[in-house]
Scaffold this active site. Structure first.
Site, PDB file in Angstrom:
ATOM      1  N   HIS A 169      -2.726  20.840  19.234  1.00  0.00           N
ATOM      2  CA  HIS A 169      -4.131  21.018  18.838  1.00  0.00           C
ATOM      3  C   HIS A 169      -4.595  22.433  19.133  1.00  0.00           C
ATOM      4  CE1 HIS A 169      -5.773  20.154  23.126  1.00  0.00           C
ATOM      5  NE2 HIS A 169      -4.455  20.173  23.204  1.00  0.00           N
ATOM      6  N   HIS A 228     -13.700  16.471  19.028  1.00  0.00           N
ATOM      7  CA  HIS A 228     -12.394  17.133  19.103  1.00  0.00           C
ATOM      8  C   HIS A 228     -11.344  16.238  18.441  1.00  0.00           C
ATOM      9  CE1 HIS A 228      -9.717  20.216  20.572  1.00  0.00           C
ATOM     10  NE2 HIS A 228      -8.900  19.307  21.079  1.00  0.00           N
ATOM     11  N   CYS A 254     -10.277  23.120  16.151  1.00  0.00           N
ATOM     12  CA  CYS A 254      -9.443  21.915  16.181  1.00  0.00           C
ATOM     13  C   CYS A 254      -9.345  21.213  14.815  1.00  0.00           C
ATOM     14  CB  CYS A 254      -9.944  20.953  17.247  1.00  0.00           C
ATOM     15  SG  CYS A 254     -11.630  20.325  16.966  1.00  0.00           S
TER      16      CYS A 254
END
Length: 375
Positions: free
Chosen positions: A348, A336, A285
């Site tokens: 993402h 994240h 990510c």
């Protein structure tokens, strides 16, 4: 044969009695009470045997009928939920035709793992009904009944769809456990089977950073099958996508923001690799957001936590396309990061299962936002 043998035996017994009687005894004397008793007893014995045989035959017939009824009541296949249905066995969507031939008009498409009702199965083509689509699909692209069930059980992941307004994802299988994140109604997540599962709780994967338990009461479990999409529905989906794209572009306040978003969207569908930074061969990510911005000359930190700490934070109510959204991990730290692309969506590197994807902004609850491009 059985009754005949018995009667023969009875006659032989009677004859034997006659042979034992003296020759001077009259016929009337032979037929005294004792001889009548023997004859009556033999007749009664044979009669009883016949009645018992009738009863036995009746009992056997009733048992066979009960067994047949029980067999008929049992499911006709191992996977009764697939009885009378079929499953698309394709890598991409297969066309549904108006008539059973390749040149016929296309009325829709049956996607990967799409399920349909079998209306009429032929040797080469099957007429199916799925959603609002009715038409023909070649049998080469379908699995039926038990074959469909076995394939689904082995290859198709189960999906949990939230059926309440907001659902807690917890670290353990109890209501007093730590809440890892919140997930909204109608969003779907992959179910991860675990050996320690208990009734009332289901373990799901939210993304690469969050996995946890949700109360089974507030989710609907399915294989994640889809139905066929008609041509009219395809056109409606395309129209909505165009409207969403127009809304996203309308939110853009600078050419630079638009360029960043357009560049990031090129890599949707590429793989997720933990620790990776390659937009084509695999990235996680934070590697994704770092590499996208590096393409435009912006140097940002490597990890999600460092990106949140090293960039200028903005309110979640004031986010703009290109801003980064951050999420807490199971331990409470930042774990994240996504990029807001406008229109209520983020792009993402989600997980090894999904790769780089587009999600709704509320697929899980963000805790902070940061801005790189300032107008």
């Amino acid at each position: 044969m059985k009754n005949g043998a018995i009667l023969s035996g009875a006659l032989l017994a009677a004859a034997t009695v006659g042979m034992l009687c003296p020759s001077f005894v009259s016929h009337a004397e032979i037929l005294d009470d004792s001889t009548v008793g023997i004859t009556y007893a033999l007749d009664q014995y044979v009669s009883d045997l016949q009645i018992n045989e009738i009863k036995e035959d009746t009992q056997i017939t009733e048992e066979k009928e009960a067994e047949q009824e029980e067999q008929q009541a049992e499911p006709t296949c191992k996977y009764p939920e697939f009885e009378g249905k079929c499953l698309a066995y394709v890598e991409e969507a297969v066309n549904v035709r108006k008539e059973p031939n390749e040149d016929s008009e296309r009325v829709g498409s049956l996607p990967v793992h799409g399920v349909a009702i079998v209306v009429e199965k032929g040797d080469t083509w099957t007429k199916i009904e799925s959603g609002i689509t009715l038409g023909y699909v070649r049998n080469d692209y379908l699995l039926f009944g038990d074959q469909a069930g076995a394939y689904a059980e082995e290859t198709c992941p189960k999906v949990a769809t939230v059926n309440t307004t907001t659902l807690y994802v917890r670290a353990q299988q109890n209501e007093n456990s730590d809440c890892l994140t919140l997930i909204p109604e109608d969003e779907s997540y992959e179910v991860i089977p675990r050996d320690d599962d208990v009734d009332g709780w289901t373990y799901i994967k939210v993304d690469s950073d969050i996995e946890g338990y949700v109360s089974s009461e507030y989710i609907d479990i399915s294989y994640g099958f889809s139905h066929a999409i008609s041509v009219a529905e395809e056109e409606e989906i395309k129209r909505k996508e165009e409207e969403a794209e127009a809304a996203r572009l309308a939110e853009m306040t600078s050419t630079k923001r638009q360029q960043v978003i357009d560049y990031a969207l090129q890599f949707v569908g590429n793989p997720y690799v933990y620790g990776g930074t390659s937009l084509t061969n695999g990235t996680d990510c934070s590697g994704f957001t770092m590499s996208v911005y590096a393409h435009f000359g912006y140097g940002i930190p490597r990890t999600a936590a460092a990106q949140m700490e090293g960039l200028t934070n903005v309110s979640l109510d004031e986010i703009q396309p290109g801003d980064l959204l951050f999420y807490r991990g199971s331990g409470g730290d930042i774990g994240h990061v996504t990029m807001y692309i406008g229109g209520g969506q983020v792009v993402h590197a989600s997980s090894s299962t999904t790769g780089i994807i587009i999600s709704n902004i509320g697929y899980r609850t963000p805790c902070a936002a940061a801005r790189i491009i300032w107008d």
